[in-house]
Design an enzyme around this catalytic site. Structure first.
Site, mmCIF file in Angstrom:
data_model
loop_
_atom_site.group_PDB
_atom_site.id
_atom_site.type_symbol
_atom_site.label_atom_id
_atom_site.label_comp_id
_atom_site.label_asym_id
_atom_site.label_seq_id
_atom_site.Cartn_x
_atom_site.Cartn_y
_atom_site.Cartn_z
ATOM 1 N N GLU A 285 -44.084 -14.758 -13.866
ATOM 2 C CA GLU A 285 -43.502 -13.618 -13.130
ATOM 3 C C GLU A 285 -44.108 -12.294 -13.570
ATOM 4 O OE1 GLU A 285 -39.428 -13.851 -14.318
ATOM 5 O OE2 GLU A 285 -38.975 -15.416 -12.882
ATOM 6 N N GLY A 287 -45.326 -8.540 -13.482
ATOM 7 C CA GLY A 287 -45.134 -7.305 -12.719
ATOM 8 C C GLY A 287 -46.259 -6.348 -13.086
ATOM 9 N N ARG A 324 -42.092 6.616 -18.686
ATOM 10 C CA ARG A 324 -42.534 5.722 -19.764
ATOM 11 C C ARG A 324 -42.880 6.449 -21.078
ATOM 12 N NH1 ARG A 324 -46.350 2.767 -19.871
ATOM 13 N NH2 ARG A 324 -45.329 0.988 -20.799
ATOM 14 N N TYR A 328 -40.304 5.044 -23.761
ATOM 15 C CA TYR A 328 -40.885 4.026 -24.666
ATOM 16 C C TYR A 328 -41.920 4.608 -25.637
ATOM 17 C CZ TYR A 328 -39.339 0.991 -20.766
ATOM 18 O OH TYR A 328 -38.633 0.355 -19.778
ATOM 19 N N CYS A 355 -36.226 20.805 -17.904
ATOM 20 C CA CYS A 355 -35.598 21.564 -18.977
ATOM 21 C C CYS A 355 -35.117 20.610 -20.055
ATOM 22 C CB CYS A 355 -34.456 22.398 -18.419
ATOM 23 S SG CYS A 355 -35.104 23.759 -17.481
HETATM 24 N N1 PLP Z 1 -39.293 -11.359 -15.085
HETATM 25 C C1 PLP Z 1 -38.159 -10.805 -15.538
HETATM 26 C C2 PLP Z 1 -36.915 -11.608 -15.506
HETATM 27 C C3 PLP Z 1 -38.147 -9.501 -16.019
HETATM 28 O O1 PLP Z 1 -37.009 -8.957 -16.454
HETATM 29 C C4 PLP Z 1 -39.367 -8.766 -16.033
HETATM 30 C C5 PLP Z 1 -39.418 -7.385 -16.557
HETATM 31 O O2 PLP Z 1 -38.548 -6.840 -17.133
HETATM 32 C C6 PLP Z 1 -40.521 -9.367 -15.532
HETATM 33 C C7 PLP Z 1 -40.452 -10.670 -15.076
HETATM 34 C C8 PLP Z 1 -41.821 -8.651 -15.459
HETATM 35 O O3 PLP Z 1 -42.305 -8.181 -16.646
HETATM 36 P P1 PLP Z 1 -43.769 -7.577 -16.713
HETATM 37 O O4 PLP Z 1 -43.868 -6.449 -15.770
HETATM 38 O O5 PLP Z 1 -43.934 -7.152 -18.117
HETATM 39 O O6 PLP Z 1 -44.713 -8.673 -16.342
#
Ligand code: PLP
Length: 431
Positions: A285, A287, A324, A328, A355
């Site tokens: 998964e 992102g 970010r 972070y 501000c």
């Molecule tokens: N899957 C789940 C359940 C997540 O919570 C996240 C990010 O928080 C991701 C995938 C994607 O993470 P990344 O963008 O680091 O690949």
């Protein structure tokens, strides 16, 4: 004192001006105003294809769920839908957006936490696969409906990530079900009549080494084995979550995707054979990996301020636009989009318009000599940039543009002042 080097080949230096996918950033900033997010369609497709092709070299049953939270713009979702991506959604709103972009429910996995009953009802009606985060959620779901297919998120006790806030497994994590309760969860689902089951983990975000993935995957596969042995469940898929990192700092090395695929899939294939788990889909998964380096944020310098201690560049994007660095402590590469050939000779802090004394996008950056009116490009801003932006300080959110081979298109309008009052009401007694 060298001139600026650009980290990606879709970013070009044409006579000192930054071009993205063949489009001048100066032109984009003039047409659409700043701050402005600009995304390269080609780079998004390239990132997705590179990952899929690398994984497919090792195993044929692969699913990549794009993690929508990184960038939920409809155009981005549509690009990934057309690539054959699946989708990881973490809220009903993300499911809604995925449908708008054309995703079919079979291609959506919902992974929520602290999920309400009305949200469960929405997910049931939407017919997406639900990934269960707690026994409470499972019990409440099964009371409402017995789905055909279900997944359970396990806490594999190994977490990792670029910052404490993005580590999503291990002792301090609120996510997933602990091993001690996992068997019970699958028993409940099976006894209720759920036919197809998956197992899931997501250990954190921004991971640049393979080791944590392997450690956690090993644990997840051991748990899958126990469940298979005790309950006879054959998993339809095993999902190893996202977290594939992208280098931001100049000294960071990219995640070795070839090696990641080889090591993860060798482990996967060995273990499913050893544990007699059949032939489940291998799912991930990502992102950030898909969209991060496909996006830049353009921001205009409006103020130069020199104190006895610091040289500040005041720009029009703050942590309302890109949170970010503040949230972070993240580093983003910054280049001066109209001065790529100028020598880097001055050290500046880049400050936003909010501000808040913490509204600093970068500290002590070596850049070309800056003048008011210069255009900065903050690189690697495609993930968790716009999607985490806000109207803080009552600043309307900025626009987003998509570029492709010299073409450009507005994919999200800049908000107006009216957007600041949308939905607000003044009680009669105040009038
Ligand atoms: N899957 C789940 C359940 C997540 O919570 C996240 C990010 O928080 C991701 C995938 C994607 O993470 P990344 O963008 O680091 O690949």
């Amino acid at each position: 004192m060298s001139s600026t080097t650009l980290p990606h080949n879709y970013l070009e230096n044409k006579s000192g001006v930054l071009y993205i996918d063949g489009v001048s950033t100066i032109k984009l900033a003039e047409i659409f105003d700043t701050p402005l997010y600009v995304l390269s369609e080609n780079r998004i497709r390239e990132n997705f294809r590179r990952l899929r092709e690398t994984l497919l070299k090792h195993y044929e049953k692969i699913r990549i769920y794009y993690s929508a939270k990184a960038n939920t713009s409809l155009a981005v979702l549509k690009i990934l839908e057309s690539e054959g991506s699946y989708l990881d959604a973490v809220s009903p709103g993300e499911v809604f957006l995925a449908f708008k972009a054309g995703f079919q429910p079979e291609r959506i996995l919902f992974t929520g936490t602290s999920v309400r009953d009305d949200e469960l009802k929405f997910l049931i009606d939407s017919n997406v696969t639900i990934n269960i985060d707690s026994l409470s959620q499972l019990k409440r779901l099964l009371k409402l409906h017995i789905p055909e297919k279900l997944s359970i998120r396990v806490n594999p006790e190994v977490g990792a990530g670029h910052h404490e806030h993005v580590i999503t497994a291990g002792k301090n994590s609120k996510f997933g079900i602990w091993e001690a309760d996992v068997l019970e969860a699958y028993r409940m689902a099976k006894n209720a009549g759920v036919k197809q089951l998956g197992i899931h983990m997501h250990i954190g975000s921004g991971i640049l080494t393979i080791k944590p993935f392997l450690l956690a995957a090993k644990k997840l596969l051991e748990i899958a084995c126990k469940i298979h042995e005790k309950l006879g469940i054959n998993f339809e898929f095993i999902d190893f979550g996202g977290g594939l990192g992208v280098p931001y700092k100049p000294d960071e090395k990219p995640l070795d995707v070839e090696r990641f695929a080889e090591r993860m899939l060798n482990l996967f294939k060995d273990k499913i054979k050893e544990y007699d788990l059949g032939k489940p889909f291998f799912c991930i998964e990502p992102g950030r990996f898909i969209v991060c380096d496909a996006g830049i944020l353009l921001t205009r310098v409006n103020t130069l301020k020199v104190t006895p201690f610091k040289k500040f560049i005041g720009v029009d994007a703050g942590f309302n636009t890109l949170i970010r660095p503040v949230m972070y402590g993240s580093y983003h590469p910054i280049v001066v989009a109209n001065k790529l050939n100028a020598p880097e000779e001055e050290v500046y802090d880049v400050a936003g318009p909010l501000c808040e004394s913490g509204d600093i996008l970068a500290r002590d950056r070596l850049l070309p000599k800056i003048s008011e009116g210069d255009l900065l490009a903050i690189l690697n801003a495609g993930a968790y940039g716009f999607s985490m932006s806000s109207q803080y300080n009552s600043r309307p959110r900025c626009a987003e543009v998509l570029v492709r081979n010299g073409e450009y298109a507005l994919i999200r309008e800049k908000e107006k002042f009216e957007d600041l009052v949308r939905g607000q009401k003044i009680p009669q007694w105040l009038n």
